[in-house]
Design an enzyme around this catalytic site. Structure first.
Site, mmCIF file in Angstrom:
data_model
loop_
_atom_site.group_PDB
_atom_site.id
_atom_site.type_symbol
_atom_site.label_atom_id
_atom_site.label_comp_id
_atom_site.label_asym_id
_atom_site.label_seq_id
_atom_site.Cartn_x
_atom_site.Cartn_y
_atom_site.Cartn_z
ATOM 1 N N GLU A 1 -0.348 -0.758 -1.533
ATOM 2 C CA GLU A 1 -1.116 0.183 -0.735
ATOM 3 C C GLU A 1 -0.256 0.873 0.332
ATOM 4 O O GLU A 1 -0.354 2.070 0.537
ATOM 5 C CB GLU A 1 -2.272 -0.592 -0.062
ATOM 6 C CG GLU A 1 -3.272 0.272 0.648
ATOM 7 C CD GLU A 1 -4.260 0.945 -0.294
ATOM 8 O OE1 GLU A 1 -4.063 0.871 -1.517
ATOM 9 O OE2 GLU A 1 -5.223 1.543 0.203
ATOM 10 N N ASP A 2 0.590 0.101 1.004
ATOM 11 C CA ASP A 2 1.258 0.631 2.196
ATOM 12 C C ASP A 2 2.728 0.978 2.026
ATOM 13 O O ASP A 2 3.363 1.480 2.947
ATOM 14 C CB ASP A 2 1.133 -0.377 3.358
ATOM 15 C CG ASP A 2 -0.316 -0.569 3.786
ATOM 16 O OD1 ASP A 2 -1.133 0.311 3.445
ATOM 17 O OD2 ASP A 2 -0.620 -1.573 4.427
#
Ligand code: MN
Length: 736
Positions: free
Chosen positions: A80-81
């Site tokens: 996600e990051d």
């Protein structure tokens, strides 16, 4: 804690759990991998981002999950990051870790809130994720727990939303999985942000009571220690405050202030064997007076999440109520770690031969089996009947959409939840591919296909089947509208009967009827006809108004062309509906009555004082009344049942029958019993009467007889088969 302390702590925990060195090595590799990727990223708290995965890993290590789950904890935010792809994770750490990270990433994308619909969809996804791998849920719970612990850095509006979502979804989920430790903490943290004033009040007071609590435990220990020694029981006794949220719930439920809540203290006694649990219980009960109704044996009857313990409440050392939990170490472990505890046993392959332990997790095991059995996750949802949210049912449309309903909901509720049109056109239902009744209670995971037809209409008895407000309202609305149309057409035919069709049409064209409607404060002719149709105004009244408006110039056309005739309807308010007179109270003309919408049998007409009405939902009641002209309209008679208690002597029955015949009343049936010990004769009769007045007259005549002790009305004897009274058949013929 800073990063270094966290990692040291983690290693300590892992070593305590006797994990192999290479296992710890692998976990460490995942940590270093994530550290590099999150380099330069910071949390809202301004801490380095890596702190978060470290904390999540530590929470999970404490749950004693397998190494892959801990590795995935470190990696759970990298897809996600950061720019990392699932393929890279697989390359580095293998497929299992990749699947876990991917699973929790997918789950993280859903916003678990907003509309009910969305929520249901999220639940479904959660089930599906759980079906694939319950460890994904562990990851999600640990992630949420740390986010809740650090929620104070978030903006206030976000705090509220996240706390609510945690309380609504994640805490129950942890509870369902039996992870009491996480459930309690999530609830307490949610409370802190949702009701800070209450939270801090409770926290403060619980702290104040700490000394008192410790004293209680000491006194309890002193009292029972001799007995424990005698029985050679090793017991670990701890006093604890109940967690804040459960105190809060109790305060709210009982609507009391904190200082009125006596049992915030609970004592937990942990022993070695199940037998000792019961022995300790005996000891406690012999020293302290048990409070009735508070003993619960969750050992004999474990909760569905596997929880086992003995619970009791006694008047404790200070003569104050005290809650006591008694359990073995193993039970305690399961209470804290739930499914996670079990998972570990499974994973390490060291499941004990003791199949009883295993049985506690029947629910979970079934899930695991299904995971292996079923090809698709949807298959799982279909099969597993979960009660994660015990007051809700999640059913599915054939295309896989979730419809969430309250427990006890039926296909009718389901249909109206989809769309009003679907509800109104329902003709039948397939549940899991099989034809089912419309009043079937839906279960979690049921696939429900509503069968519809264009011509179908709602049935009045659906009001009994529907359990949701939504469905009930829609059905009622439909009937209101539908009935209006019916009333309009009745009104129209009434007017046509009075005026002839030609004159009626003329009056419509010329606007004369509209004028009449307006003089009555109505906006349209339809409104007028509707009122006419349901009997609120009479045709005579409208005719008179028409005559009056015409003022002599053409009154003749408004002269009724036929003799006025009142409605032949026996009961007003049931026009066009199927109905029958209730056998429990046998209402008669002249008595106050009420209609009850029944399942499949139309309207049941009861006396207003009938006892059976007490249990009827008010929305099923219909306002109805006897047509006051009924006796004049027809010579119809009604069955009424009476019981006559008489002195048991020869000839009584004959005298009574003669008396009734004298009253010009037919007898439909007679049952005679005698009670020789009481010297009592009991005569049950079915009488054919035209009204309550007539019945009262007959009953009074009977009461006046010397040997009659009492006369009263009774329900229709269910053994008695009614036949149409011969007199009535005859009368009917004569009538024509
Ligand atoms: Mn996270």
């Amino acid at each position: 804690m800073n990063e270094e302390t966290l990692i040291n702590k983690l290693h300590e925990v892992l070593k305590q759990q006797n994990r192999a060195d290479d296992e710890i090595e692998e976990i460490n590799k995942a940590y270093l991998f994530a550290k590099k990727l999150h380099e330069g990223q910071y949390r809202v708290s301004e801490e380095p981002y890596i702190i978060h995965p470290c904390e999540v890993a530590l929470i999970l290590a404490d749950l004693r999950v397998d190494k892959h789950t801990i590795m995935a904890a470190f990696l759970h935010d990298v897809i996600e990051d950061t720019d990392t792809t699932p393929e890279q994770i697989e390359q580095e750490f293998g497929e299992d870790v990749k699947n876990l990270v991917e699973g929790v990433t997918k789950l993280g994308k859903y916003q678990f809130k907003s509309s009910e619909e969305r929520q249901a969809e999220n639940f479904r996804k959660m089930f599906v994720a759980m079906a694939k791998d319950v460890r994904v849920i562990f990851l999600k719970l640990a992630d949420r727990l740390h986010n809740m612990r650090t929620l104070n850095y978030m903006a206030a509006n976000k705090q509220q939303r996240i706390a609510q979502e945690t309380l609504d979804i994640f805490a129950p989920l942890a509870g369902r999985l039996g992870i009491g430790k996480i459930k309690s903490e999530l609830e307490d943290l949610s409370l802190r942000y949702l009701h800070p004033d209450k939270y801090f009040e409770i926290a403060q007071l619980v702290a104040q009571k700490k000394t008192e609590r410790e004293q209680t435990v000491r006194m309890l220990m002193q009292t029972i220690s001799i007995n424990l020694k005698q029985n050679k029981i090793e017991a670990e006794i701890t006093g604890r405050a109940k967690h804040y949220y459960s105190i809060y719930k109790k305060m709210k439920r009982l609507n009391i202030a904190f200082h009125d809540l006596y049992d915030v203290t609970a004592v937990r006694i942990i022993v070695n064997t199940e037998r000792e649990c019961y022995e300790v219980l005996g000891v406690i009960h012999s020293h302290f007076k048990p409070i009735p109704g508070r003993f619960k044996d969750y050992i004999a009857m474990p909760k569905s999440n596997g929880y086992k313990s003995l619970h009791t409440s006694v008047l404790g050392p200070r003569q104050k109520p005290l809650e006591v939990q008694i359990r073995t170490k193993e039970m305690h472990h399961i209470a804290e770690y739930g499914v996670a505890a079990h998972w570990r046993y499974k994973e390490s392959g060291s499941v004990k031969a003791d199949s009883k332990t295993d049985l506690q997790f029947a629910w979970m095991r079934r899930m695991l089996e299904l995971e292996q059995e079923s090809a698709g996750a949807d298959d799982f949802v279909e099969k597993v009947k979960m009660d994660l949210f015990t007051n809700q049912v999640f059913a599915f449309t054939p295309t896989g959409d979730v419809i969430d309903l309250p427990l006890g909901a039926t296909p009718i509720d389901f249909a109206f939840k989809i769309h009003t049109d679907v509800g109104c056109k329902t003709t039948g239902v397939l549940i899991n591919g099989r034809i089912a009744q419309l009043d079937t209670k839906l279960k979690n995971g049921d696939i429900v296909e509503i069968l519809t037809s264009k011509k179908s209409e709602p049935k009045l008895h659906w009001l009994n089947i529907a359990t949701t407000k939504q469905a009930q309202t829609k059905i009622r609305q439909w009937f209101k509208k539908h009935k209006r149309d019916e009333y309009i057409s009745i009104g129209k035919s009434l007017m046509e009967a009075e005026l002839t069709k030609t004159v009626f049409d003329e009056c419509i064209k010329s606007g004369e009827l509209l004028n009449i409607a307006r003089t009555m404060n109505l906006t349209s002719v339809d409104d007028l006809l509707a009122l006419l149709g349901n009997g609120e105004i009479s045709a005579i009244k409208v005719m008179n108004k028409l005559k009056h408006e015409a003022q002599g110039d053409d009154v003749s056309k408004f002269m009724s062309h036929k003799k006025p005739q009142s409605s032949k309807q026996e009961i007003i308010g049931l026009e066009g509906l199927m109905y029958q007179l209730a056998k429990c109270c046998l209402p008669l003309p002249g008595e106050a009555i009420v209609g009850v919408v029944t399942r499949g049998k139309g309207i049941s007409v009861h006396r207003q004082d009938c006892k059976s009405l007490e249990t009827v939902q008010p929305e099923r009641l219909l306002e109805i009344s006897w047509n006051p002209d009924i006796e004049k309209l027809s010579k119809k008679t009604y069955i009424s049942a009476i019981r006559i208690d008489v002195d048991d002597k020869i000839g009584m029955l004959k005298d009574i029958l003669a008396k009734i015949t004298d009253c010009d009343t037919n007898i439909n049936y007679a049952n005679v019993k005698s009670n020789s010990t009481k010297k009592l004769g009991i005569i049950e009769l079915g009488l054919e009467v035209s009204s309550i007045e007539k019945l009262n007259y007959v009953m009074n005549q009977l009461r006046a007889m010397e040997s009659v002790q009492s006369v009263k009305r009774v329900p229709l004897n269910s053994n008695t088969r009614l036949y149409v009274p011969s007199s009535q058949k005859k009368k009917a013929k004569n009538h024509k």
